[in-house]
Enzyme design. Structure first.
Site, PDB file in Angstrom:
ATOM      1  N   GLY A 156       0.845  -1.190   0.000  1.00 54.24           N
ATOM      2  CA  GLY A 156       0.000   0.000   0.000  1.00 54.24           C
ATOM      3  C   GLY A 156       0.879   1.237   0.000  1.00 54.24           C
ATOM      4  N   ILE A 158       2.324   2.807   2.487  1.00 58.12           N
ATOM      5  CA  ILE A 158       3.519   2.653   3.317  1.00 58.12           C
ATOM      6  C   ILE A 158       4.502   1.700   2.654  1.00 58.12           C
ATOM      7  CG2 ILE A 158       4.382   1.802   5.529  1.00 58.12           C
ATOM      8  CD1 ILE A 158       1.756   2.789   6.792  1.00 58.12           C
ATOM      9  N   SER A 177       1.673  -9.021  -2.072  1.00 55.48           N
ATOM     10  CA  SER A 177       0.503  -8.233  -1.728  1.00 55.48           C
ATOM     11  C   SER A 177      -0.709  -8.918  -2.330  1.00 55.48           C
ATOM     12  CB  SER A 177       0.667  -6.806  -2.283  1.00 55.48           C
ATOM     13  OG  SER A 177      -0.434  -6.003  -1.932  1.00 55.48           O
ATOM     14  N   ARG A 178      -1.893  -8.553  -1.841  1.00 57.81           N
ATOM     15  CA  ARG A 178      -3.108  -9.136  -2.415  1.00 57.81           C
ATOM     16  C   ARG A 178      -3.237  -8.795  -3.892  1.00 57.81           C
ATOM     17  NH1 ARG A 178      -7.852  -7.082   1.379  1.00 57.81           N
ATOM     18  NH2 ARG A 178      -6.631  -5.175   1.068  1.00 57.81           N
ATOM     19  N   ILE A 233       6.313  -2.641  11.249  1.00 63.11           N
ATOM     20  CA  ILE A 233       5.759  -1.315  11.534  1.00 63.11           C
ATOM     21  C   ILE A 233       4.256  -1.322  11.258  1.00 63.11           C
ATOM     22  CG2 ILE A 233       7.828   0.076  11.300  1.00 63.11           C
ATOM     23  CD1 ILE A 233       5.406  -0.567   8.410  1.00 63.11           C
ATOM     24  N   ARG A 235       1.125  -3.974  12.525  1.00 65.83           N
ATOM     25  CA  ARG A 235       0.445  -4.265  13.780  1.00 65.83           C
ATOM     26  C   ARG A 235       1.119  -5.475  14.405  1.00 65.83           C
ATOM     27  NH1 ARG A 235      -1.793   0.209  14.000  1.00 65.83           N
ATOM     28  NH2 ARG A 235      -4.046   0.559  14.049  1.00 65.83           N
ATOM     29  N   ASP A 259       8.350  -1.912  15.961  1.00 67.58           N
ATOM     30  CA  ASP A 259       7.710  -0.679  16.430  1.00 67.58           C
ATOM     31  C   ASP A 259       6.334  -0.970  17.002  1.00 67.58           C
ATOM     32  OD1 ASP A 259       7.559   2.191  16.740  1.00 67.58           O
ATOM     33  OD2 ASP A 259       6.135   2.209  15.075  1.00 67.58           O
ATOM     34  N   GLU A 264       0.001  -3.571  23.659  1.00 69.34           N
ATOM     35  CA  GLU A 264       0.630  -2.256  23.807  1.00 69.34           C
ATOM     36  C   GLU A 264      -0.067  -1.463  24.901  1.00 69.34           C
ATOM     37  OE1 GLU A 264       0.736  -0.282  20.014  1.00 69.34           O
ATOM     38  OE2 GLU A 264       1.984  -1.824  19.090  1.00 69.34           O
ATOM     39  N   HIS A 282       5.868   2.244  19.185  1.00 68.52           N
ATOM     40  CA  HIS A 282       4.825   2.560  18.203  1.00 68.52           C
ATOM     41  C   HIS A 282       4.882   4.044  17.817  1.00 68.52           C
ATOM     42  CE1 HIS A 282       0.625   1.129  16.701  1.00 68.52           C
ATOM     43  NE2 HIS A 282       1.185   1.990  15.838  1.00 68.52           N
TER      44      HIS A 282
END
Length: 316
Positions: A156, A158, A177-178, A233, A235, A259, A264, A282
């Protein structure tokens, strides 16, 4: 009279001031709104702002009968039950791409810190090892980044920015990627397993979902190999942290840059105490410019909603 907006997640006041200038905010401080505000006031709330990772399910929505808009601060929306929102005709919006550059910068920072053993080198100077010429097996020369194979999982906004930045280091870049994108000059792999088998550094930039939960598991880490590094970076749920801990302890992979974590804030534990792990709290999207851009998206979404217009940044 300003429109009322519920601050559903715990957000610092410094990040919500721009919203307070435009709307009347009801800040629950991260607590359930029905425990903080009178029932009649909760019943009239039409819009809320939430952090994308904060759980927001059907029961929570039912407590807000007039709710018509859920606006996520940031690009993520994995905590929002989209099916429940759709069933209640609640529109969901976010801030797509607003913090992509900032997150990509942190991904590259973690990659460099992990592959070049920044934390080990820093400690070697600080504890006097360098000055005393103390032998350290952790200071043996690592492989060069030039010619290194970097795999990007998720292409995407990022992921694209990560790839563009990493290319400067004379690396080879592949991705899974999808969607396969014809406009990208990078090698496409038909599966995450194939990408992990090929690359030395795996950059995780995929959106969190039930399909990606613990997809980076013991088997996938083994495919990376003893010179491999993983950078997350996205989830924390994407990586099986128990499997990652074992892989880092027994040398299945060389290192990790994290990150994000499954839980969290993340308290110090076995994982964070390893010398071959670099951790940050994060902070991927935490730059002044990124916050300004995310806040602009939130304001635009809320302004359109209260004007009876479609929100400009809907979750698709």
């Amino acid at each position: 009279m300003p429109d009322k907006v519920l601050i559903y997640s715990r957000l610092p006041k410094s990040l919500t001031q721009r919203f307070a200038d435009r709307f009347e905010l009801l800040d629950s401080g991260g607590k359930p709104s029905h425990e903080v505000f009178p029932a009649d006031e909760v019943a009239r709330i039409r819009a809320l702002i939430t952090a994308g990772g904060t759980p927001l399910g059907a029961v929570d929505m039912d407590r807000l009968p007039a709710l018509g808009a859920i606006v996520c601060y940031g690009t993520g929306y994995d905590g929002v039950d989209l099916k429940a929102a759709a069933a209640r005709n609640i529109a969901v919006a976010h801030s797509p791409g607003a913090n992509a550059a900032a997150v990509a910068d942190v991904a590259v920072m973690l990659m460099l810190a992990s592959t070049r053993r920044l934390m080990v080198a820093d400690a070697y100077v600080r504890d006097g090892g360098w000055a005393s010429a103390k032998p350290s097996p952790l200071m043996k020369p690592p492989p060069s980044l030039a010619g290194c194979k970097v795999g990007v999982y998720g292409m995407g906004e990022i992921g694209r920015k990560i790839a563009a930045r990493v290319a400067v280091f004379e690396t080879e870049i592949g991705y899974f990627s999808r969607t396969r994108y014809d406009d990208l000059p990078y090698q496409y792999f038909p599966s995450l397993e194939a990408l992990a088998e090929w690359c030395t550094v795996l950059m995780i930039a995929v959106r969190a979902s039930t399909e990606t939960t613990h997809v980076v598991n013991a088997g996938l880490l083994k495919r990376l190999g003893p010179d491999g590094h993983v950078v997350n970076i996205s989830r924390g749920s994407v990586i099986d942290e128990r499997a990652l801990l074992a892989a880092l302890q027994d040398g299945t992979i060389a290192g990790a840059g994290l990150d994000v974590f499954e839980t969290e804030p993340h308290a110090p534990d076995e994982l964070t105490m390893l010398p071959n792990v670099v951790v940050t709290p994060h902070i991927g999207g935490n730059t002044r410019e990124a916050h300004v851009a995310m806040q602009a998206c939130v304001v635009a979404n809320l302004t359109a909603f209260f004007a009876g217009e479609p929100m400009p940044h809907p979750v698709k």
